[in-house]
Design a protein around this motif. Sequence first.
Motif, PDB file in Angstrom:
ATOM      1  N   SER A 160     -11.104  39.481  -0.398  1.00  0.00           N
ATOM      2  CA  SER A 160     -12.198  38.659   0.919  1.00  0.00           C
ATOM      3  C   SER A 160     -13.048  38.131  -0.308  1.00  0.00           C
ATOM      4  CB  SER A 160     -12.392  40.458   1.724  1.00  0.00           C
ATOM      5  OG  SER A 160     -13.644  39.697   2.411  1.00  0.00           O
ATOM      6  N   TRP A 161     -13.828  37.471   0.508  1.00  0.00           N
ATOM      7  CA  TRP A 161     -14.980  36.517   0.482  1.00  0.00           C
ATOM      8  C   TRP A 161     -16.453  37.813   0.193  1.00  0.00           C
ATOM      9  CZ3 TRP A 161     -10.871  33.754   1.937  1.00  0.00           C
ATOM     10  CH2 TRP A 161     -10.080  33.042   0.939  1.00  0.00           C
ATOM     11  N   ARG A 162     -16.311  38.516   1.480  1.00  0.00           N
ATOM     12  CA  ARG A 162     -17.302  38.695   1.677  1.00  0.00           C
ATOM     13  C   ARG A 162     -17.413  40.146   1.897  1.00  0.00           C
ATOM     14  NH1 ARG A 162     -16.906  35.399   7.145  1.00  0.00           N
ATOM     15  NH2 ARG A 162     -15.015  36.796   8.278  1.00  0.00           N
ATOM     16  N   SER A 163     -18.284  41.355   2.340  1.00  0.00           N
ATOM     17  CA  SER A 163     -18.257  42.681   2.101  1.00  0.00           C
ATOM     18  C   SER A 163     -17.665  42.919   3.427  1.00  0.00           C
ATOM     19  CB  SER A 163     -19.458  43.536   2.051  1.00  0.00           C
ATOM     20  OG  SER A 163     -19.619  44.630   2.605  1.00  0.00           O
ATOM     21  N   PRO A 164     -16.519  44.123   3.832  1.00  0.00           N
ATOM     22  CA  PRO A 164     -16.236  43.671   5.121  1.00  0.00           C
ATOM     23  C   PRO A 164     -17.303  45.674   6.204  1.00  0.00           C
ATOM     24  CG  PRO A 164     -14.765  44.886   3.482  1.00  0.00           C
ATOM     25  CD  PRO A 164     -15.766  44.450   2.745  1.00  0.00           C
ATOM     26  N   ASP A 165     -17.766  45.920   4.923  1.00  0.00           N
ATOM     27  CA  ASP A 165     -18.658  46.902   5.889  1.00  0.00           C
ATOM     28  C   ASP A 165     -20.004  46.781   4.938  1.00  0.00           C
ATOM     29  OD1 ASP A 165     -19.977  49.263   6.470  1.00  0.00           O
ATOM     30  OD2 ASP A 165     -18.185  49.498   7.831  1.00  0.00           O
ATOM     31  N   PRO A 166     -21.128  47.021   6.097  1.00  0.00           N
ATOM     32  CA  PRO A 166     -22.825  47.030   5.248  1.00  0.00           C
ATOM     33  C   PRO A 166     -22.719  48.096   4.022  1.00  0.00           C
ATOM     34  CG  PRO A 166     -22.854  46.627   7.099  1.00  0.00           C
ATOM     35  CD  PRO A 166     -21.323  46.380   7.119  1.00  0.00           C
ATOM     36  N   ALA A 167     -21.829  49.249   4.718  1.00  0.00           N
ATOM     37  CA  ALA A 167     -22.123  50.310   4.329  1.00  0.00           C
ATOM     38  C   ALA A 167     -21.731  51.321   2.897  1.00  0.00           C
ATOM     39  CB  ALA A 167     -21.836  51.600   5.146  1.00  0.00           C
ATOM     40  N   LEU A 168     -20.896  49.859   2.265  1.00  0.00           N
ATOM     41  CA  LEU A 168     -19.823  49.829   1.228  1.00  0.00           C
ATOM     42  C   LEU A 168     -20.608  48.519   0.423  1.00  0.00           C
ATOM     43  CD1 LEU A 168     -16.765  49.707   3.379  1.00  0.00           C
ATOM     44  CD2 LEU A 168     -18.073  52.181   2.091  1.00  0.00           C
ATOM     45  N   VAL A 169     -20.155  49.110  -1.003  1.00  0.00           N
ATOM     46  CA  VAL A 169     -20.950  48.473  -2.411  1.00  0.00           C
ATOM     47  C   VAL A 169     -19.513  47.288  -2.116  1.00  0.00           C
ATOM     48  CG1 VAL A 169     -20.828  47.958  -4.419  1.00  0.00           C
ATOM     49  CG2 VAL A 169     -21.857  50.496  -3.219  1.00  0.00           C
ATOM     50  N   PHE A 170     -19.836  46.464  -2.681  1.00  0.00           N
ATOM     51  CA  PHE A 170     -18.731  45.376  -2.130  1.00  0.00           C
ATOM     52  C   PHE A 170     -19.142  44.295  -4.277  1.00  0.00           C
ATOM     53  CE2 PHE A 170     -17.442  40.827  -1.982  1.00  0.00           C
ATOM     54  CZ  PHE A 170     -16.295  40.393  -1.234  1.00  0.00           C
ATOM     55  N   GLU A 171     -18.275  44.777  -4.764  1.00  0.00           N
ATOM     56  CA  GLU A 171     -17.882  44.179  -6.151  1.00  0.00           C
ATOM     57  C   GLU A 171     -17.396  43.666  -6.804  1.00  0.00           C
ATOM     58  OE1 GLU A 171     -18.462  46.520 -11.176  1.00  0.00           O
ATOM     59  OE2 GLU A 171     -19.499  47.541  -8.791  1.00  0.00           O
ATOM     60  N   PRO A 172     -16.917  42.128  -6.134  1.00  0.00           N
ATOM     61  CA  PRO A 172     -15.825  40.913  -6.910  1.00  0.00           C
ATOM     62  C   PRO A 172     -16.013  41.391  -8.111  1.00  0.00           C
ATOM     63  CG  PRO A 172     -18.284  39.947  -5.499  1.00  0.00           C
ATOM     64  CD  PRO A 172     -18.357  41.217  -5.805  1.00  0.00           C
ATOM     65  N   LEU A 173     -14.518  41.231  -8.691  1.00  0.00           N
ATOM     66  CA  LEU A 173     -14.041  41.490  -9.777  1.00  0.00           C
ATOM     67  C   LEU A 173     -13.546  40.347 -10.611  1.00  0.00           C
ATOM     68  CD1 LEU A 173     -12.162  44.832  -8.944  1.00  0.00           C
ATOM     69  CD2 LEU A 173     -14.163  44.566 -10.022  1.00  0.00           C
ATOM     70  N   TRP A 174     -12.409  39.530  -9.872  1.00  0.00           N
ATOM     71  CA  TRP A 174     -11.451  38.497 -10.255  1.00  0.00           C
ATOM     72  C   TRP A 174     -11.439  37.585  -9.139  1.00  0.00           C
ATOM     73  CZ3 TRP A 174      -9.466  43.581 -10.109  1.00  0.00           C
ATOM     74  CH2 TRP A 174      -7.653  42.940 -10.007  1.00  0.00           C
ATOM     75  N   SER A 175     -10.834  36.518  -9.324  1.00  0.00           N
ATOM     76  CA  SER A 175     -10.771  35.443  -8.611  1.00  0.00           C
ATOM     77  C   SER A 175      -9.011  35.229  -8.797  1.00  0.00           C
ATOM     78  CB  SER A 175     -11.247  34.588  -8.845  1.00  0.00           C
ATOM     79  OG  SER A 175     -11.071  33.496  -9.997  1.00  0.00           O
ATOM     80  N   GLU A 176      -7.806  34.520  -7.310  1.00  0.00           N
ATOM     81  CA  GLU A 176      -7.412  34.820  -7.378  1.00  0.00           C
ATOM     82  C   GLU A 176      -6.724  33.433  -6.597  1.00  0.00           C
ATOM     83  OE1 GLU A 176      -3.633  37.079  -6.925  1.00  0.00           O
ATOM     84  OE2 GLU A 176      -4.300  39.247  -7.403  1.00  0.00           O
TER      85      GLU A 176
END
Length: 314
Positions: A160-176
């Motif tokens: 995904s390109w954005r956090s699916p829920d503001p209550a969660l930490v969204f940490e980009p790891l790698w890209s495909e």
Amino acid sequence: MTRAEDFGCGDSLLSQAFTVLVVVARTGSFSAAARTLGVHQSTVSRQVRDLEDRVGVSLFERHGSGVRATDAGRQLLARMSQVQALVRTAVSEARDFGVVRTGCLRLGFVGSFAAPPARSILGRLRDLHPGVKVQLAELGTTELVHKVIGHELDCAWVASWRSPDPALVFEPLWSEALYLAVPEGQASSDTATWAALSGQILLARPEAELDLLFPVLEKAGIPPPEVQFHDCSRESLVALVAEGEGVAIVPESLARMGRTGVRFVRIGEPTAEVAVAAIYRRDRDNPALRRLLAIARDWLRVNQARPASPSAPG
């Protein structure tokens, strides 16, 4: 239930009293116990007497040559030995869990773990912490989010390109890189552009971030494709492509797996990448999860991986 407070002392004093009892029982003498402990005999006698007063029963029989434990004393010593053994075991287990020698990590994911970063990160976790049990769950992004929020999963890897829920930490790891899955025989080139979507039926899952894709197509002057949504797995979506139902946009890890009747064509556009991100609760306190995230960050630093831009289309 007997507590340290019932003896009129704290945990440390109760532990000291137990030590005195053990030494007295072993040496058979208050004076010998005092010499062993390096204290006055009166101190040993007082601690034993105070404990007997609290318990309400004699713990030692006094005789001319020394003392010996009564039945009550032997029972108390046995029980307290068991308690100490349980405490040592509990502390050892907690320490093992804290350094991730044991434990469980419940990890959810979307699609496939065929991506090299995923294999490397989980392989490193297995090598460094073989005692950690990893439980995997393959679900859609919406289901994964609900399970992470509901404490049913420790973490999930989503494309995904954005956090699916503001209550969660969204940490980009790698890209495909993104690929276009088309029926076999439809494409003759190894690469395609967004223009290849023109006039096509685009098969997508309900959670697809098409609101990011359409502005890119509009900016390039490309008519948007007709979209058919299917609430199924990515593999099932690709199976529909093989049946000639339309085309689909898939990440590289899924394209690498291949599929009879389907050709996977790399989309050669600067924006044709998707970020694989870890999502987890801010209050999640699982040492195994912390280890996984640390290993993932180390892998990224070593391999200089760069997550896809959050403004890329979906």
